[in-house]
Scaffold this motif. Structure first.
Motif, PDB file in Angstrom:
ATOM      1  N   SER A 191     -64.297  36.724  25.858  1.00  0.00           N
ATOM      2  CA  SER A 191     -63.595  37.321  26.997  1.00  0.00           C
ATOM      3  C   SER A 191     -62.173  37.709  26.619  1.00  0.00           C
ATOM      4  O   SER A 191     -61.688  38.783  27.000  1.00  0.00           O
ATOM      5  CB  SER A 191     -63.555  36.344  28.172  1.00  0.00           C
ATOM      6  N   VAL A 192     -61.484  36.842  25.880  1.00  0.00           N
ATOM      7  CA  VAL A 192     -60.126  37.148  25.430  1.00  0.00           C
ATOM      8  C   VAL A 192     -60.141  38.385  24.562  1.00  0.00           C
ATOM      9  O   VAL A 192     -59.307  39.285  24.717  1.00  0.00           O
ATOM     10  CB  VAL A 192     -59.523  35.937  24.678  1.00  0.00           C
ATOM     11  N   GLY A 252     -58.153  42.740  23.380  1.00  0.00           N
ATOM     12  CA  GLY A 252     -58.342  43.442  22.119  1.00  0.00           C
ATOM     13  C   GLY A 252     -58.032  42.624  20.891  1.00  0.00           C
ATOM     14  O   GLY A 252     -58.136  43.130  19.783  1.00  0.00           O
ATOM     15  N   GLN A 253     -57.618  41.405  21.047  1.00  0.00           N
ATOM     16  CA  GLN A 253     -57.386  40.533  19.900  1.00  0.00           C
ATOM     17  C   GLN A 253     -57.645  39.104  20.338  1.00  0.00           C
ATOM     18  O   GLN A 253     -57.687  38.796  21.512  1.00  0.00           O
ATOM     19  CB  GLN A 253     -55.954  40.663  19.391  1.00  0.00           C
ATOM     20  N   GLU A 254     -57.828  38.282  19.353  1.00  0.00           N
ATOM     21  CA  GLU A 254     -57.997  36.872  19.673  1.00  0.00           C
ATOM     22  C   GLU A 254     -57.139  36.064  18.729  1.00  0.00           C
ATOM     23  O   GLU A 254     -56.673  36.563  17.726  1.00  0.00           O
ATOM     24  CB  GLU A 254     -59.460  36.449  19.567  1.00  0.00           C
ATOM     25  N   GLY A 255     -56.924  34.835  19.085  1.00  0.00           N
ATOM     26  CA  GLY A 255     -56.121  33.985  18.229  1.00  0.00           C
ATOM     27  C   GLY A 255     -55.044  33.282  19.021  1.00  0.00           C
ATOM     28  O   GLY A 255     -54.967  33.365  20.239  1.00  0.00           O
ATOM     29  N   PRO A 256     -54.156  32.597  18.309  1.00  0.00           N
ATOM     30  CA  PRO A 256     -53.133  31.776  18.954  1.00  0.00           C
ATOM     31  C   PRO A 256     -52.184  32.518  19.887  1.00  0.00           C
ATOM     32  O   PRO A 256     -51.877  31.997  20.959  1.00  0.00           O
ATOM     33  CB  PRO A 256     -52.378  31.152  17.785  1.00  0.00           C
ATOM     34  N   ASN A 260     -52.096  31.152  23.630  1.00  0.00           N
ATOM     35  CA  ASN A 260     -50.883  30.517  24.147  1.00  0.00           C
ATOM     36  C   ASN A 260     -50.420  31.206  25.428  1.00  0.00           C
ATOM     37  O   ASN A 260     -49.967  30.557  26.372  1.00  0.00           O
ATOM     38  CB  ASN A 260     -49.771  30.530  23.104  1.00  0.00           C
ATOM     39  N   LEU A 261     -50.510  32.519  25.450  1.00  0.00           N
ATOM     40  CA  LEU A 261     -50.137  33.266  26.642  1.00  0.00           C
ATOM     41  C   LEU A 261     -51.020  32.873  27.823  1.00  0.00           C
ATOM     42  O   LEU A 261     -50.535  32.646  28.935  1.00  0.00           O
ATOM     43  CB  LEU A 261     -50.244  34.776  26.371  1.00  0.00           C
ATOM     44  N   LEU A 262     -52.321  32.762  27.571  1.00  0.00           N
ATOM     45  CA  LEU A 262     -53.240  32.373  28.645  1.00  0.00           C
ATOM     46  C   LEU A 262     -52.967  30.951  29.126  1.00  0.00           C
ATOM     47  O   LEU A 262     -52.974  30.675  30.316  1.00  0.00           O
ATOM     48  CB  LEU A 262     -54.690  32.493  28.165  1.00  0.00           C
ATOM     49  N   PRO A 314     -70.709  23.037  26.338  1.00  0.00           N
ATOM     50  CA  PRO A 314     -69.292  23.144  25.955  1.00  0.00           C
ATOM     51  C   PRO A 314     -69.053  24.187  24.861  1.00  0.00           C
ATOM     52  O   PRO A 314     -68.087  24.954  24.927  1.00  0.00           O
ATOM     53  CB  PRO A 314     -68.944  21.740  25.447  1.00  0.00           C
ATOM     54  N   ARG A 315     -69.934  24.241  23.876  1.00  0.00           N
ATOM     55  CA  ARG A 315     -69.790  25.229  22.811  1.00  0.00           C
ATOM     56  C   ARG A 315     -69.965  26.642  23.369  1.00  0.00           C
ATOM     57  O   ARG A 315     -69.246  27.566  22.983  1.00  0.00           O
ATOM     58  CB  ARG A 315     -70.832  24.960  21.727  1.00  0.00           C
ATOM     59  N   GLN A 316     -70.898  26.818  24.292  1.00  0.00           N
ATOM     60  CA  GLN A 316     -71.128  28.127  24.882  1.00  0.00           C
ATOM     61  C   GLN A 316     -69.941  28.572  25.728  1.00  0.00           C
ATOM     62  O   GLN A 316     -69.562  29.746  25.716  1.00  0.00           O
ATOM     63  CB  GLN A 316     -72.400  28.094  25.738  1.00  0.00           C
ATOM     64  N   ILE A 317     -69.324  27.651  26.450  1.00  0.00           N
ATOM     65  CA  ILE A 317     -68.144  27.986  27.261  1.00  0.00           C
ATOM     66  C   ILE A 317     -66.992  28.417  26.355  1.00  0.00           C
ATOM     67  O   ILE A 317     -66.296  29.399  26.641  1.00  0.00           O
ATOM     68  CB  ILE A 317     -67.741  26.793  28.154  1.00  0.00           C
TER      69      ILE A 317
END
Length: 113
Positions: free
Chosen positions: A82-83, A88-92, A96-98, A72-75
């Motif tokens: 991947s995001v 090019g960015q990560e976060g909320p 939320n879009l995904l 689960p941690r690896q997923i």
């Protein structure tokens, strides 16, 4: 003429291969015979069976530990990477879009069914 003498018991003794009378015992006996025949345990000596079963048990225990503890941690980590690589960015905001896109896709698929 002399009477025939009783024959000695056969060696090896195959009494373990005779099915028991009770239904519960028969179930477990059948499972044991299937297991021993599948993995060729019937041709092994007792110490070889023990070594094989211990190695098998430890392998299964390590595999299940990895699946339930580390997968689960690896997923989650793979999803975050991947995001980042795709957008090019990560976060909320991206997450939320995904999530909204996944919900919309699942609702569309359910309507078609």
């Amino acid at each position: 003429m002399q009477a025939k003498q009783a024959l000695p018991p056969p060696r090896p003794d195959f009494s373990f291969a005779r099915p028991p009378k009770s239904k519960v015992s028969f179930f477990f006996w059948r499972w044991r015979i299937w297991f021993e025949a599948t993995f060729a345990l019937t041709v092994m000596e007792p110490w070889e069976k023990i070594v094989f079963l211990v190695v098998t048990f430890l392998s299964v225990a390590f595999f299940l530990t990895a699946v339930f503890k580390y997968l689960p941690r690896q997923i989650e980590q793979t999803e975050r990477r991947s995001v980042y690589y795709l957008w090019g960015q990560e976060g909320p905001p991206v997450r939320n879009l995904l999530n909204r896109g996944a919900m919309l896709l699942s609702e569309t698929m359910l309507r078609k069914i």
